[in-house]
Design a protein around this motif. Structure first.
Motif, PDB file in Angstrom:
ATOM      1  N   ALA A  28       0.833  -1.206   0.000  1.00 40.14           N
ATOM      2  CA  ALA A  28       0.000   0.000   0.000  1.00 40.14           C
ATOM      3  C   ALA A  28       0.870   1.260   0.000  1.00 40.14           C
ATOM      4  CB  ALA A  28      -0.917  -0.011   1.222  1.00 40.14           C
ATOM      5  N   LEU A  29       1.973   1.235   0.769  1.00 35.22           N
ATOM      6  CA  LEU A  29       2.867   2.407   0.814  1.00 35.22           C
ATOM      7  C   LEU A  29       3.452   2.659  -0.568  1.00 35.22           C
ATOM      8  CD1 LEU A  29       4.838   1.744   4.138  1.00 35.22           C
ATOM      9  CD2 LEU A  29       3.034   3.438   3.781  1.00 35.22           C
ATOM     10  N   MET A  30       3.912   1.557  -1.186  1.00 32.05           N
ATOM     11  CA  MET A  30       4.511   1.692  -2.504  1.00 32.05           C
ATOM     12  C   MET A  30       3.483   2.223  -3.517  1.00 32.05           C
ATOM     13  SD  MET A  30       5.884  -1.330  -4.918  1.00 32.05           S
ATOM     14  CE  MET A  30       5.074  -1.318  -6.509  1.00 32.05           C
ATOM     15  N   ALA A  31       2.282   1.638  -3.483  1.00 26.64           N
ATOM     16  CA  ALA A  31       1.255   2.050  -4.446  1.00 26.64           C
ATOM     17  C   ALA A  31       0.902   3.528  -4.249  1.00 26.64           C
ATOM     18  CB  ALA A  31       0.019   1.174  -4.286  1.00 26.64           C
ATOM     19  N   MET A  32       0.787   3.954  -2.984  1.00 31.88           N
ATOM     20  CA  MET A  32       0.425   5.363  -2.739  1.00 31.88           C
ATOM     21  C   MET A  32       1.547   6.281  -3.231  1.00 31.88           C
ATOM     22  SD  MET A  32      -1.220   7.105   0.565  1.00 31.88           S
ATOM     23  CE  MET A  32      -0.877   8.759   1.155  1.00 31.88           C
TER      24      MET A  32
ATOM     25  N   PRO B 198      -7.029  11.528  -4.028  1.00 36.00           N
ATOM     26  CA  PRO B 198      -7.612  11.195  -2.725  1.00 36.00           C
ATOM     27  C   PRO B 198      -7.271   9.753  -2.361  1.00 36.00           C
ATOM     28  CG  PRO B 198      -9.286  11.097  -4.445  1.00 36.00           C
ATOM     29  CD  PRO B 198      -8.006  11.480  -5.127  1.00 36.00           C
ATOM     30  N   VAL B 199      -6.049   9.559  -1.907  1.00 31.46           N
ATOM     31  CA  VAL B 199      -5.564   8.204  -1.642  1.00 31.46           C
ATOM     32  C   VAL B 199      -5.041   8.130  -0.212  1.00 31.46           C
ATOM     33  CG1 VAL B 199      -3.271   8.693  -2.613  1.00 31.46           C
ATOM     34  CG2 VAL B 199      -4.111   6.358  -2.622  1.00 31.46           C
ATOM     35  N   ALA B 200      -5.175   6.955   0.406  1.00 32.57           N
ATOM     36  CA  ALA B 200      -4.736   6.812   1.801  1.00 32.57           C
ATOM     37  C   ALA B 200      -4.310   5.371   2.073  1.00 32.57           C
ATOM     38  CB  ALA B 200      -5.869   7.204   2.747  1.00 32.57           C
ATOM     39  N   VAL B 201      -3.452   5.236   3.086  1.00 31.77           N
ATOM     40  CA  VAL B 201      -3.046   3.908   3.564  1.00 31.77           C
ATOM     41  C   VAL B 201      -3.627   3.722   4.971  1.00 31.77           C
ATOM     42  CG1 VAL B 201      -1.075   2.505   4.314  1.00 31.77           C
ATOM     43  CG2 VAL B 201      -0.925   3.819   2.201  1.00 31.77           C
ATOM     44  N   ALA B 202      -4.216   2.549   5.203  1.00 30.02           N
ATOM     45  CA  ALA B 202      -4.749   2.243   6.545  1.00 30.02           C
ATOM     46  C   ALA B 202      -3.882   1.160   7.174  1.00 30.02           C
ATOM     47  CB  ALA B 202      -6.187   1.751   6.422  1.00 30.02           C
ATOM     48  N   ILE B 203      -3.389   1.433   8.384  1.00 30.99           N
ATOM     49  CA  ILE B 203      -2.632   0.414   9.110  1.00 30.99           C
ATOM     50  C   ILE B 203      -3.476   0.059  10.328  1.00 30.99           C
ATOM     51  CG2 ILE B 203      -0.401  -0.195  10.132  1.00 30.99           C
ATOM     52  CD1 ILE B 203       0.576   2.463   8.622  1.00 30.99           C
TER      53      ILE B 203
ATOM     54  N   ARG C 184      -1.525  -0.676  -9.711  1.00 31.04           N
ATOM     55  CA  ARG C 184      -2.408  -0.541 -10.883  1.00 31.04           C
ATOM     56  C   ARG C 184      -3.847  -0.285 -10.458  1.00 31.04           C
ATOM     57  NH1 ARG C 184      -0.051  -4.684 -15.425  1.00 31.04           N
ATOM     58  NH2 ARG C 184       2.097  -4.290 -14.841  1.00 31.04           N
ATOM     59  N   TRP C 185      -4.251  -0.992  -9.421  1.00 31.02           N
ATOM     60  CA  TRP C 185      -5.634  -0.831  -8.945  1.00 31.02           C
ATOM     61  C   TRP C 185      -5.854   0.606  -8.450  1.00 31.02           C
ATOM     62  CZ3 TRP C 185      -7.463   0.432  -4.016  1.00 31.02           C
ATOM     63  CH2 TRP C 185      -8.851   0.328  -3.855  1.00 31.02           C
ATOM     64  N   ALA C 186      -4.908   1.100  -7.631  1.00 29.00           N
ATOM     65  CA  ALA C 186      -5.076   2.438  -7.040  1.00 29.00           C
ATOM     66  C   ALA C 186      -5.048   3.512  -8.132  1.00 29.00           C
ATOM     67  CB  ALA C 186      -3.998   2.695  -6.004  1.00 29.00           C
ATOM     68  N   LEU C 187      -4.150   3.349  -9.105  1.00 30.67           N
ATOM     69  CA  LEU C 187      -4.094   4.344 -10.191  1.00 30.67           C
ATOM     70  C   LEU C 187      -5.422   4.401 -10.934  1.00 30.67           C
ATOM     71  CD1 LEU C 187      -0.523   3.878 -11.723  1.00 30.67           C
ATOM     72  CD2 LEU C 187      -1.507   6.008 -10.831  1.00 30.67           C
ATOM     73  N   ALA C 188      -5.976   3.232 -11.231  1.00 32.39           N
ATOM     74  CA  ALA C 188      -7.249   3.183 -11.968  1.00 32.39           C
ATOM     75  C   ALA C 188      -8.366   3.791 -11.127  1.00 32.39           C
ATOM     76  CB  ALA C 188      -7.584   1.742 -12.341  1.00 32.39           C
ATOM     77  N   GLU C 189      -8.404   3.498  -9.841  1.00 27.10           N
ATOM     78  CA  GLU C 189      -9.492   4.006  -8.977  1.00 27.10           C
ATOM     79  C   GLU C 189      -9.397   5.517  -8.818  1.00 27.10           C
ATOM     80  OE1 GLU C 189     -12.089   2.216  -7.984  1.00 27.10           O
ATOM     81  OE2 GLU C 189     -11.114   0.611  -9.088  1.00 27.10           O
ATOM     82  N   VAL C 190      -8.159   6.006  -8.674  1.00 32.10           N
ATOM     83  CA  VAL C 190      -7.954   7.437  -8.482  1.00 32.10           C
ATOM     84  C   VAL C 190      -8.366   8.183  -9.767  1.00 32.10           C
ATOM     85  CG1 VAL C 190      -6.040   9.086  -8.439  1.00 32.10           C
ATOM     86  CG2 VAL C 190      -6.248   7.372  -6.644  1.00 32.10           C
TER      87      VAL C 190
END
Ligand code: GLV
Ligand code: MN
Ligand code: MN
Length: 413
Positions: free
Chosen positions: A91-95, A106-111, A403-409
């Motif tokens: 998640a850190l890398m993707a963000m 509008p992206v975030a990491v949840a720990i 890839r998922w985060a880029l598409a969603e954003v």
């Protein structure tokens, strides 16, 4: 990049015996801080700590809704280096990758805090709090092995106020105050499989369609201490005897019930001295199955077992108390099919599957569309020091999340 994050987490609390980073401990806090350090140079990414001990790394201001990825950084005692950490590192890398392309995304990491629930026997702690599932059902008065209450630990860590006593009854009044700090638009979690389904099928990615439910109970028996040599057998009030008898019969309870598994992984005896008859014994029984019906049937059988094989000696008491009941949970079809599509495009073979292991995504699914995918675990091993995955599969997990985060954003920008 994902490997760098993982290495950083591994360095926290690792020994030859594996990783011991228990939930709601200073070690868990250190790991959360190490994750937050990934964005220490960013002025836009804020570190938000909530009232359950979760840490969120949130880009920009405002309540969202956010595209969120995450997992947990606590472990079981002597656990492995990838359980939870894989999903956070990915998640850190993707963000980071998303923000290189879209500064304002509008992206975030949840720990999520205390996913394993080692100390109080109730897992998915932080993510259930976020999903509003704690206030209704959480026994804040649960005690750990040393008699310390969950409510006390939360107060010590500055997360909740100290419990107050009722003026009328003098009893402690459990009160958990929680407000989710932001809203989730959509959520994805990467995790190691922790089993053998993927290696047996020769696939690289598991798309979880739903996660089995978990119910836990505490069996507690009370007797009386006395001298182990001089007390005749018929005069004993041995608290361990009924508990031990039941634990031996647990495997019978899931016979003929679809895919159910039952475990007693924690038990204790007081005073715990070889030549003293136990006056107290306890055991935690956990049952998992993919459907409510299977869970209900096993719960019925367990209650019957307690009633029929319970204390035989006069003066020995036995109680069965529910600790937690996490219902079986479907994952979002929308998120799952998008991840499936990403795999297809990348030429990666995936398969749909049910997870018998619990994951924070199943809590998030109560409040937002949530997806969960697995990479293979070497030899299907987990919750032990030699837990591992192939380097290229670890990388793949980070790439899929990216890839998922880029598409969603891009969908929301
Ligand atoms: C989490 O590791 C679980 O208990 O399934
Ligand atoms: Mn685990
Ligand atoms: Mn995990």
């Amino acid at each position: 990049m994902i490997h760098q994050h993982l290495k950083k987490f591994k360095a926290i609390s690792a020994t030859k015996e594996g990783i011991t980073r228990l939930g709601l401990s200073d070690w868990e806090d250190k790991a959360h801080a190490a994750a937050a350090a990934a964005f220490s140079r960013s002025r836009r990414v804020k570190t938000v700590r909530d009232q359950a001990g979760n840490t969120f790394l949130v880009n920009g201001e405002g309540p969202g809704p956010y595209v969120v990825m995450g997992s947990h950084l606590d472990s079981v005692p002597n656990g492995g280096w990838l359980d939870g950490a894989l999903g956070v590192a990915g998640a850190l890398m993707a963000m980071q990758k998303v923000l290189q392309k879209h500064r304002n995304a509008p992206v975030a990491v949840a720990i999520w805090a205390d996913e394993e629930g080692y100390r109080f026997g109730n897992g998915l702690w932080g993510s259930r709090a976020f999903a509003g599932k704690v206030a209704q059902e959480e026994p804040l008065l649960l005690r750990d092995r040393d008699g310390v209450m969950l409510a006390e630990v939360l107060a010590e860590r500055g997360l909740q106020k100290k419990l107050r006593r009722s003026r009328e009854t003098g009893e402690l009044v459990p009160k958990f105050v929680y407000k989710p700090p932001f809203e989730i638009a959509t959520y994805a979690e990467a995790h190691i499989e922790q089993g053998r389904q993927l290696i047996d099928a020769g696939k690289r990615v598991g798309l979880v369609t739903h996660v089995s439910g978990i119910r836990r109970w505490r069996l507690e028996s009370m007797g009386e201490t006395n001298h182990a040599g001089t007390t005749p057998m018929r005069e004993r009030r041995d608290a361990l005897v009924p508990i031990a008898g039941m634990v031996g019969r647990l495997p019978q309870l899931v016979r003929g019930v679809n895919n159910g598994v039952i475990t007693c992984g924690a038990m204790g005896v007081e005073p715990g001295v070889a030549n003293v008859i136990p006056n107290q014994a306890w055991a935690i029984v956990e049952h998992r199955a993919p459907t409510d019906r299977d869970q209900d049937e096993t719960a019925r059988r367990l209650k019957e077992l307690v009633a029929t094989t319970g204390p035989r000696a006069p003066g020995v008491g036995l109680e069965m108390m529910p600790i937690s009941n996490v219902r079986p949970m479907p994952m979002s079809e929308e998120v799952t099919s998008r991840i499936e599509e990403i795999c297809k495009k990348a030429g990666v073979e995936s398969m749909r599957m049910v997870s018998m292991a619990a994951h924070d995504a199943m809590s998030v699914a109560h409040v937002a569309p949530a997806g969960l995918f697995f990479i293979p675990s070497l030899r299907g091993l987990s919750h032990r020091p030699d837990e591992d995955s192939r380097r290229e599969d670890i990388k793949l997990a980070g790439d899929i999340l990216t890839r998922w985060a880029l598409a969603e954003v891009q969908r929301v920008l």
